[in-house]
Write an enzyme that holds these catalytic residues in place. Structure first.
Site, PDB file in Angstrom:
ATOM      1  N   GLU A   1      -5.804   1.567  -9.518  1.00 12.25           N
ATOM      2  CA  GLU A   1      -6.221   1.165 -10.966  1.00 12.25           C
ATOM      3  C   GLU A   1      -6.423  -0.093 -11.380  1.00 12.25           C
ATOM      4  O   GLU A   1      -7.433  -0.492 -11.905  1.00 12.25           O
ATOM      5  CB  GLU A   1      -5.515   2.014 -11.816  1.00 12.25           C
ATOM      6  CG  GLU A   1      -5.630   3.565 -11.755  1.00 12.25           C
ATOM      7  CD  GLU A   1      -4.593   4.562 -12.911  1.00 12.25           C
ATOM      8  OE1 GLU A   1      -5.230   4.948 -13.510  1.00 12.25           O
ATOM      9  OE2 GLU A   1      -3.479   4.209 -12.759  1.00 12.25           O
TER      10      GLU A   1
ATOM     11  N   GLU B   1      -0.566  10.347  -7.482  1.00 10.68           N
ATOM     12  CA  GLU B   1      -0.358  10.889  -8.800  1.00 10.68           C
ATOM     13  C   GLU B   1      -0.320  12.395  -8.755  1.00 10.68           C
ATOM     14  O   GLU B   1       0.340  13.210  -9.101  1.00 10.68           O
ATOM     15  CB  GLU B   1      -1.202  10.611  -9.670  1.00 10.68           C
ATOM     16  CG  GLU B   1      -0.978   9.360 -10.434  1.00 10.68           C
ATOM     17  CD  GLU B   1      -1.929   8.106  -9.458  1.00 10.68           C
ATOM     18  OE1 GLU B   1      -2.182   8.373  -8.416  1.00 10.68           O
ATOM     19  OE2 GLU B   1      -2.211   6.955 -10.220  1.00 10.68           O
TER      20      GLU B   1
HETATM   21  C1  1HE Z   1       8.993   1.881  -5.819  1.00 13.55           C
HETATM   22  C2  1HE Z   1       7.922   2.310  -5.771  1.00 13.55           C
HETATM   23  C3  1HE Z   1       7.202   2.831  -7.012  1.00 13.55           C
HETATM   24  C4  1HE Z   1       8.127   1.603  -3.812  1.00 13.55           C
HETATM   25  N1  1HE Z   1       7.959   2.882  -8.082  1.00 13.55           N
HETATM   26  N2  1HE Z   1       9.887   1.842  -6.834  1.00 13.55           N
HETATM   27  N3  1HE Z   1       3.193   5.443  -6.575  1.00 13.55           N
HETATM   28  C5  1HE Z   1       3.924   5.896  -5.401  1.00 13.55           C
HETATM   29  O1  1HE Z   1       4.020   7.352  -5.259  1.00 13.55           O
HETATM   30  C6  1HE Z   1       3.721   5.222  -4.320  1.00 13.55           C
HETATM   31  C7  1HE Z   1       5.399   5.208  -3.987  1.00 13.55           C
HETATM   32  N4  1HE Z   1       5.811   4.255  -2.712  1.00 13.55           N
HETATM   33  C8  1HE Z   1       5.418   4.325  -1.504  1.00 13.55           C
HETATM   34  O2  1HE Z   1       4.827   5.530  -1.105  1.00 13.55           O
HETATM   35  C9  1HE Z   1       5.971   3.360  -0.690  1.00 13.55           C
HETATM   36  O3  1HE Z   1       7.067   2.426  -1.360  1.00 13.55           O
HETATM   37  C10 1HE Z   1       4.870   2.299  -0.232  1.00 13.55           C
HETATM   38  C11 1HE Z   1       3.745   3.218   1.023  1.00 13.55           C
HETATM   39  C12 1HE Z   1       4.020   1.616  -1.052  1.00 13.55           C
HETATM   40  C13 1HE Z   1       5.472   1.396   0.736  1.00 13.55           C
HETATM   41  O4  1HE Z   1       6.454   1.816   1.795  1.00 13.55           O
HETATM   42  P1  1HE Z   1       7.592   0.866   2.309  1.00 13.55           P
HETATM   43  O5  1HE Z   1       8.097   1.790   3.235  1.00 13.55           O
HETATM   44  O6  1HE Z   1       6.985  -0.470   2.724  1.00 13.55           O
HETATM   45  O7  1HE Z   1       8.615   0.578   1.092  1.00 13.55           O
HETATM   46  P2  1HE Z   1       9.700   1.708   0.871  1.00 13.55           P
HETATM   47  O8  1HE Z   1      10.755   1.712   1.248  1.00 13.55           O
HETATM   48  O9  1HE Z   1       9.215   2.931   0.036  1.00 13.55           O
HETATM   49  O10 1HE Z   1      10.175   1.022  -0.840  1.00 13.55           O
HETATM   50  C14 1HE Z   1      10.988  -0.248  -0.665  1.00 13.55           C
HETATM   51  C15 1HE Z   1      11.375  -0.204  -2.226  1.00 13.55           C
HETATM   52  O11 1HE Z   1      10.333  -0.161  -3.151  1.00 13.55           O
HETATM   53  C16 1HE Z   1      12.355   0.763  -2.362  1.00 13.55           C
HETATM   54  O12 1HE Z   1      13.401   0.678  -3.368  1.00 13.55           O
HETATM   55  P3  1HE Z   1      14.777   0.196  -2.820  1.00 13.55           P
HETATM   56  O13 1HE Z   1      15.717   0.170  -4.087  1.00 13.55           O
HETATM   57  O14 1HE Z   1      15.236   1.680  -2.115  1.00 13.55           O
HETATM   58  O15 1HE Z   1      14.691  -0.923  -1.822  1.00 13.55           O
HETATM   59  C17 1HE Z   1      11.482   1.915  -3.101  1.00 13.55           C
HETATM   60  O16 1HE Z   1      12.131   2.820  -3.967  1.00 13.55           O
HETATM   61  C18 1HE Z   1      10.727   0.968  -4.170  1.00 13.55           C
HETATM   62  N5  1HE Z   1       9.462   1.188  -4.658  1.00 13.55           N
HETATM   63  N6  1HE Z   1       7.227   1.861  -4.623  1.00 13.55           N
HETATM   64  C19 1HE Z   1       9.321   2.475  -7.748  1.00 13.55           C
HETATM   65  N7  1HE Z   1       6.142   3.131  -7.214  1.00 13.55           N
HETATM   66  C20 1HE Z   1      -0.702   4.334 -15.046  1.00 13.55           C
HETATM   67  S1  1HE Z   1      -0.212   5.514 -14.398  1.00 13.55           S
HETATM   68  C21 1HE Z   1      -0.136   5.206 -12.711  1.00 13.55           C
HETATM   69  C22 1HE Z   1       0.534   6.438 -12.044  1.00 13.55           C
HETATM   70  C23 1HE Z   1       0.950   5.823 -10.420  1.00 13.55           C
HETATM   71  O17 1HE Z   1       0.590   4.755 -10.244  1.00 13.55           O
HETATM   72  S2  1HE Z   1       1.647   7.271  -9.754  1.00 13.55           S
HETATM   73  C24 1HE Z   1       1.806   6.635  -8.018  1.00 13.55           C
HETATM   74  C25 1HE Z   1       3.300   5.955  -7.731  1.00 13.55           C
END
Ligand code: 1HE
Length: 257
Positions: A111, A131
């Site tokens: 977005e 989402e």
């Molecule tokens: C996060 C987030 C997040 C990572 N919120 N903490 N977005 C998503 O559903 C995407 C979610 N994220 C992923 O699918 C993956 O993290 C990635 C593909 C982006 C990257 O993967 P990777 O293997 O490089 O990283 P990771 O190990 O998954 O994440 C590293 C850290 O970032 C980990 O935290 P840690 O404390 O365990 O180290 C994750 O929890 C954290 N992290 N993404 C919170 N999104 C206005 S409305 C909009 C609506 C949306 O955007 S919904 C989609 C949300």
């Protein structure tokens, strides 16, 4: 304009804005969204274009899901409206914004990218709208902006099936205007921003503020708005100087190389 997760650097006539929350894949929490809004509402004088990119392996993982607490319907509306204000401040701000994309450009990260005026992606880029699988809906303007890039059918498919577009097919679908080798998106975006900053400011303003509105108007309204904008733009001293320079052989010709 200071926030620990938002890096701002002036480079002569352009500025670099970087999401600097790499440990959380640049997930956008409320503080970062408000910082983006403030940044684009308070750009320093003399900045002619902005490049936005993300620290670390990914451009942006979207909404910070750890903040997705139990909100009631009214709070959810206000939260979405906060995103709208911030991304409107970027899209309808004073100067064009070029996004330099790599890695994940997902959810709210997509977005954010779709609110920019030009997108440059490197080969590591991938696009998704998780989402759908998280049980929510887009709330950062995605339903308005993303179909303008790729069409309603592709966006519906992405959200219903979890489809992920890799860099090359993403460029073909319309997410990005430029596809570059891995690691080169920022350099290409800076090159484009420097070129954009040499345009007459009123031309850039017309492209940002008039063109998207004209595209939404009925044709006869659009043509009238276009005529008004054209008349205003050509009246600017800058435009007259540039046309004179061409007629006197002092300005670059259009070249296919
Ligand atoms: C996060 C987030 C997040 C990572 N919120 N903490 N977005 C998503 O559903 C995407 C979610 N994220 C992923 O699918 C993956 O993290 C990635 C593909 C982006 C990257 O993967 P990777 O293997 O490089 O990283 P990771 O190990 O998954 O994440 C590293 C850290 O970032 C980990 O935290 P840690 O404390 O365990 O180290 C994750 O929890 C954290 N992290 N993404 C919170 N999104 C206005 S409305 C909009 C609506 C949306 O955007 S919904 C989609 C949300």
């Amino acid at each position: 304009m200071t926030h620990p997760d938002l890096f701002f650097e002036r480079q002569d006539e352009i500025a670099i804005v970087r999401l600097a929350r790499g440990a959380k894949r640049n997930a956008l929490n409320d503080g970062l969204i408000l910082a983006l809004r403030d940044c684009f509402q308070n750009l320093p004088e003399g900045v002619g274009a902005v490049v936005i990119d993300g620290e670390g392996e990914h451009f942006c993982a979207g909404l910070d899901l750890s903040e997705l607490k139990e909100r009631n319907a009214g709070q959810g509306v206000l939260h979405s409206r906060m995103w709208h204000q911030a991304l409107d401040a970027l899209q309808f701000g004073p100067v064009p914004v070029v996004a330099a994309l790599h890695g994940a450009v997902v959810g709210g990260g997509l977005e954010l990218a779709s609110a920019c005026h030009i997108r440059v992606a490197d080969e590591s880029t991938f696009y998704a709208l998780p989402e759908g699988s998280r049980g929510i809906f887009v709330g950062g303007g995605g339903s308005v902006r993303i179909p303008k890039l790729i069409g309603v059918a592709r966006m519906t498919d992405m959200m219903m099936t979890g489809r992920v577009y890799k860099a090359e097919e993403g460029e073909r679908a319309g997410f990005a205007q430029y596809l570059v080798p891995q690691g080169q998106a920022l350099a290409k975006a800076i090159e484009l921003a420097r070129r954009i900053a040499t345009n007459a400011p009123l031309t850039n303003y017309a492209l940002m503020h008039a063109l998207p509105r004209i595209a939404e108007q009925p044709a006869d309204h659009g043509l009238f708005t276009e005529a008004l904008m054209a008349g205003i733009a050509q009246d600017a001293p800058d435009a007259k100087q540039r046309v004179r320079a061409f007629l006197e052989g002092r300005a670059a010709k259009v070249s296919r190389d």
